[in-house]
Design a protein around this motif. Structure first.
Motif, PDB file in Angstrom:
ATOM      1  N   SER A   8      51.997  29.221  45.020  1.00 12.59           N
ATOM      2  CA  SER A   8      52.051  30.573  44.468  1.00 12.59           C
ATOM      3  C   SER A   8      53.121  31.397  45.174  1.00 12.59           C
ATOM      4  O   SER A   8      53.202  31.403  46.406  1.00 12.59           O
ATOM      5  CB  SER A   8      50.683  31.250  44.626  1.00 12.59           C
ATOM      6  OG  SER A   8      50.754  32.628  44.321  1.00 12.59           O
ATOM      7  N   CYS A  52      47.038  30.915  35.253  1.00 13.21           N
ATOM      8  CA  CYS A  52      47.313  30.557  36.650  1.00 13.21           C
ATOM      9  C   CYS A  52      46.044  30.661  37.491  1.00 13.21           C
ATOM     10  O   CYS A  52      45.758  29.794  38.318  1.00 13.21           O
ATOM     11  CB  CYS A  52      48.396  31.467  37.229  1.00 13.21           C
ATOM     12  SG  CYS A  52      50.056  31.141  36.582  1.00 13.21           S
ATOM     13  N   ILE A  56      44.222  27.573  39.596  1.00 14.08           N
ATOM     14  CA  ILE A  56      43.933  27.574  41.037  1.00 14.08           C
ATOM     15  C   ILE A  56      42.539  27.006  41.296  1.00 14.08           C
ATOM     16  O   ILE A  56      42.323  26.239  42.240  1.00 14.08           O
ATOM     17  CB  ILE A  56      44.037  29.003  41.609  1.00 14.08           C
ATOM     18  CG1 ILE A  56      45.491  29.454  41.633  1.00 14.08           C
ATOM     19  CG2 ILE A  56      43.468  29.066  43.028  1.00 14.08           C
ATOM     20  CD1 ILE A  56      45.686  30.863  42.120  1.00 14.08           C
ATOM     21  N   ILE A  64      50.581  29.914  49.420  1.00 11.63           N
ATOM     22  CA  ILE A  64      51.161  31.177  48.971  1.00 11.63           C
ATOM     23  C   ILE A  64      52.384  31.482  49.828  1.00 11.63           C
ATOM     24  O   ILE A  64      52.344  31.335  51.051  1.00 11.63           O
ATOM     25  CB  ILE A  64      50.131  32.333  49.037  1.00 11.63           C
ATOM     26  CG1 ILE A  64      50.755  33.624  48.512  1.00 11.63           C
ATOM     27  CG2 ILE A  64      49.580  32.528  50.434  1.00 11.63           C
ATOM     28  CD1 ILE A  64      49.751  34.756  48.340  1.00 11.63           C
ATOM     29  N   THR A  82      50.866  37.093  42.173  1.00  7.08           N
ATOM     30  CA  THR A  82      50.723  36.345  43.433  1.00  7.08           C
ATOM     31  C   THR A  82      49.565  36.886  44.263  1.00  7.08           C
ATOM     32  O   THR A  82      48.788  36.119  44.846  1.00  7.08           O
ATOM     33  CB  THR A  82      52.027  36.427  44.255  1.00  7.08           C
ATOM     34  OG1 THR A  82      53.104  35.909  43.482  1.00  7.08           O
ATOM     35  CG2 THR A  82      51.905  35.629  45.543  1.00  7.08           C
ATOM     36  N   GLU A  85      46.444  35.744  42.694  1.00  5.44           N
ATOM     37  CA  GLU A  85      46.251  34.308  42.922  1.00  5.44           C
ATOM     38  C   GLU A  85      45.668  34.067  44.313  1.00  5.44           C
ATOM     39  O   GLU A  85      44.811  33.198  44.500  1.00  5.44           O
ATOM     40  CB  GLU A  85      47.584  33.573  42.750  1.00  5.44           C
ATOM     41  CG  GLU A  85      48.005  33.460  41.289  1.00  5.44           C
ATOM     42  CD  GLU A  85      49.409  32.921  41.107  1.00  5.44           C
ATOM     43  OE1 GLU A  85      49.758  32.546  39.970  1.00  5.44           O
ATOM     44  OE2 GLU A  85      50.169  32.882  42.100  1.00  5.44           O
TER      45      GLU A  85
END
Length: 332
Positions: A8, A52, A56, A64, A82, A85
């Motif tokens: 990510s 997304c 995950i 990340i 992001t 995520e």
């Protein structure tokens, strides 16, 4: 199963690094999952971001990467993809490895040092410093997987990623095998104790080990060990009773068990009738007591009140087994 590793980050500014991280994951023979490589399924009515987040949850590791660019805050929640995520990985308990450009880490220190003086709001190349620093603070405040790993170039980031995954795998293996080692130690300690009991008993009565061997031999004493362990407990305790009792019925009586032979005993029916009262039950084939060439089903049930119910085939089997044991040890 080969682990999936979700990578990510913002894409455009960190494209060079994402390729390097992808290579590192592939070199470990793991599966990288990256939106810009078509490895995230975009299914309607989900948005690309929602796809997304869903992906995950199907991964075993999340990586990340945080650079100078934060990304566009969404209308829902006010944070970037992001950032969301990261929260998804955290909430799902997925192991997270967080990389941060060293320049951003330096900016963060300056920002926090001047926070009480309204701070410095603008930093070179950073599109949204406050939200980027908030993301970093949120990571370090997480209850687990809260480390920040600074990096300066692709080669360094790749090497660090491999080391972090290796450490994660090592910890996982330790968590798996440490309890097993403890269990093995317990078993070995029990064997050592039992062996000592064998030695002590053999000094007083050489028949002890011979009797134990007979009881644990399922070919000669099918079901006998199970019956003992669910009525008397330890085998060595049963042996002392066995030496004294002349018959199988007397053996159960001395063990404070009530024996009931039931012609129509059926395990399934007993289990359905009073399942909470049953402590143990067993069913197996034995030679038929009525037909030497045929077989019969030996069924017995052990109730929590120390009552042992068995059908005639089981009673005949245990009676014969007990007699054979007594003959073998010369205690008939």
């Amino acid at each position: 199963m080969i682990p999936n590793v979700f990578i990510s980050s913002t894409v455009e500014d960190l494209h060079y690094l994402r390729e390097g991280m992808r290579e590192a994951v592939g070199e470990l023979a793991y599966r990288p999952v990256m939106s810009d490589y078509g490895e995230v399924g975009y299914l309607n009515p989900e948005t690309a971001a929602q796809s997304c987040y869903r992906s995950i949850k199907q991964c075993q590791i999340a990586v990340i990467i945080i650079g100078c660019r934060y990304g566009e805050p969404s209308a829902e929640g006010g944070v970037s993809v992001t950032h969301k995520e990261f929260r998804t990985a955290r909430d799902e308990g997925i192991p997270l490895i967080a990389f941060v450009e060293k320049e951003v880490m330096s900016f963060k220190k300056v920002h926090h040092a001047n926070k009480n003086e309204n701070g410095i709001k603008n930093f070179p190349r950073m599109d949204n410093p406050s939200l980027t620093f908030a993301l970093l603070d949120e990571i370090t405040a997480s209850p687990s997987y809260n480390g920040l790993i600074p990096f300066t170039n692709v080669a360094e980031a790749k090497a660090l990623l491999k080391k972090q995954i290796a450490d994660l795998v090592g910890q996982s293996l330790t968590q798996i095998f440490s309890p097993m080692r403890a269990e093995i130690k317990d078993v070995l300690a029990e064997i050592k104790t039992l062996r000592q009991e064998f030695v002590d008993h053999q000094k007083n009565d050489p028949r002890f080990l011979q009797t134990v061997r007979f009881i644990i031999d399922e070919n000669r004493a099918k079901g006998f060990r199970y019956l003992i362990e669910h009525t008397i407990g330890p085998i060595d305790k049963a042996v002392s009773i066995l030496f004294e009792a002349k018959t199988f019925d007397e053996f159960l009586e001395r063990a404070h068990c009530k024996l009931i032979v039931k012609e129509d005993l059926r395990l399934a029916a007993e289990a359905n009738r009073a399942p909470t009262e049953i402590f143990g039950a067993m069913s197996f084939g034995v030679p038929s007591p009525d037909d030497p060439t045929g077989t019969a089903r030996a069924d017995f049930v052990i109730r929590k009140n120390q009552t042992v119910e068995m059908n005639p085939a089981a009673h005949s089997h245990f009676d014969w087994t007990y007699h054979a044991l007594k003959m073998e040890i010369g205690n008939e």
